[in-house]
Every structure is written in structure tokens, then in C-alpha cells.
Design a protein around this motif. Structure first.
Motif, short mmCIF file in Angstrom:
data_model
loop_
_atom_site.label_atom_id
_atom_site.label_comp_id
_atom_site.label_asym_id
_atom_site.label_seq_id
_atom_site.Cartn_x
_atom_site.Cartn_y
_atom_site.Cartn_z
N ILE A 28 5.26 -8.07 -1.17
CA ILE A 28 4.13 -7.72 -1.60
C ILE A 28 3.50 -8.74 -2.71
CG2 ILE A 28 2.96 -6.08 -3.18
CD1 ILE A 28 4.21 -3.80 -1.63
N LYS A 45 -1.86 -12.55 2.89
CA LYS A 45 -1.87 -11.26 2.67
C LYS A 45 -1.33 -10.30 3.78
CE LYS A 45 -4.71 -12.13 -0.82
NZ LYS A 45 -3.85 -12.31 -1.98
N ARG A 46 -1.22 -11.12 4.85
CA ARG A 46 -0.26 -10.40 5.79
C ARG A 46 0.89 -9.75 5.18
NH1 ARG A 46 -0.24 -14.13 11.01
NH2 ARG A 46 0.19 -15.53 9.21
N TRP A 47 1.63 -10.33 4.42
CA TRP A 47 2.83 -9.89 3.88
C TRP A 47 2.55 -8.76 2.84
CZ3 TRP A 47 7.24 -10.69 6.50
CH2 TRP A 47 7.27 -11.82 7.31
N ALA A 49 0.76 -6.45 3.62
CA ALA A 49 0.74 -5.12 4.45
C ALA A 49 2.26 -4.75 4.95
CB ALA A 49 -0.18 -5.35 5.53
N TRP A 50 2.64 -5.78 5.12
CA TRP A 50 4.03 -5.80 5.79
C TRP A 50 4.96 -5.21 4.72
CZ3 TRP A 50 5.17 -4.96 10.63
CH2 TRP A 50 4.30 -5.49 11.48
N ALA A 52 4.19 -3.26 1.87
CA ALA A 52 3.58 -2.01 1.66
C ALA A 52 4.36 -1.01 2.77
CB ALA A 52 2.28 -1.91 1.65
N LEU A 53 4.23 -1.59 4.02
CA LEU A 53 5.02 -0.54 4.93
C LEU A 53 6.43 -0.76 4.62
CD1 LEU A 53 4.77 0.85 7.76
CD2 LEU A 53 5.30 -1.33 8.91
#
Length: 70
Positions: A28, A45-47, A49-50, A52-53
Motif C-alpha cells: 500500500i 495504484k494497482r498495488w 488494491a493488492w 489492501a487485499l
């Protein structure tokens, strides 16, 4: 002996959850370009989301391993 095994596995499971949650936090921070400004994840920004998951999965692992019966 079974209780010792359960205790050891609960500790290991909790430590793995902490590790996954910490890695998610790092992802994050890199995705938001806040920390560790070296690498391919920086500013992507994809990282976020990953990450947060991964944090959700890590925290879920910690909760599950410490609340299950047996």
C-alpha cells in the motif's frame, strides 16, 4: 501432545498472518508513493488494491487462528 501441537500451529498461523498483513502494508505504501521509493510498484495504484487485499487476508488469518476451537 495434541494441545502442544495446536498451540504451536496457532502461533505459526498467527505469525504468517502478521507477515502477510505487513507485506500488504508495504505494498500500500509503495502504491501510494509514500515509502520505499525504489522498484516497479512505486506509484502504481494497482498495488494499493493488492496490498489492501493482503492486509484483509492477513488480519483474517490472525483472527481465525486465534478464535477457532480445538
Amino acid at each position: 501432545m495434541r494441545n502442544v501441537f495446536n498451540l504451536v500451529m496457532r502461533i505459526i498461523s498467527s505469525l504468517l498472518g502478521v507477515l502477510v498483513a505487513c507485506l500488504g502494508g508495504i505494498w500500500i505504501l509503495q502504491g501510494l508513493n509514500i515509502a520505499f521509493k525504489v522498484g516497479f510498484m512505486v506509484g502504481d495504484k494497482r498495488w494499493v488494491a493488492w496490498g489492501a487485499l493482503a492486509v484483509v487476508i492477513g488480519v483474517s488469518q490472525i483472527v481465525w487462528s486465534n478464535t477457532r476451537q480445538g
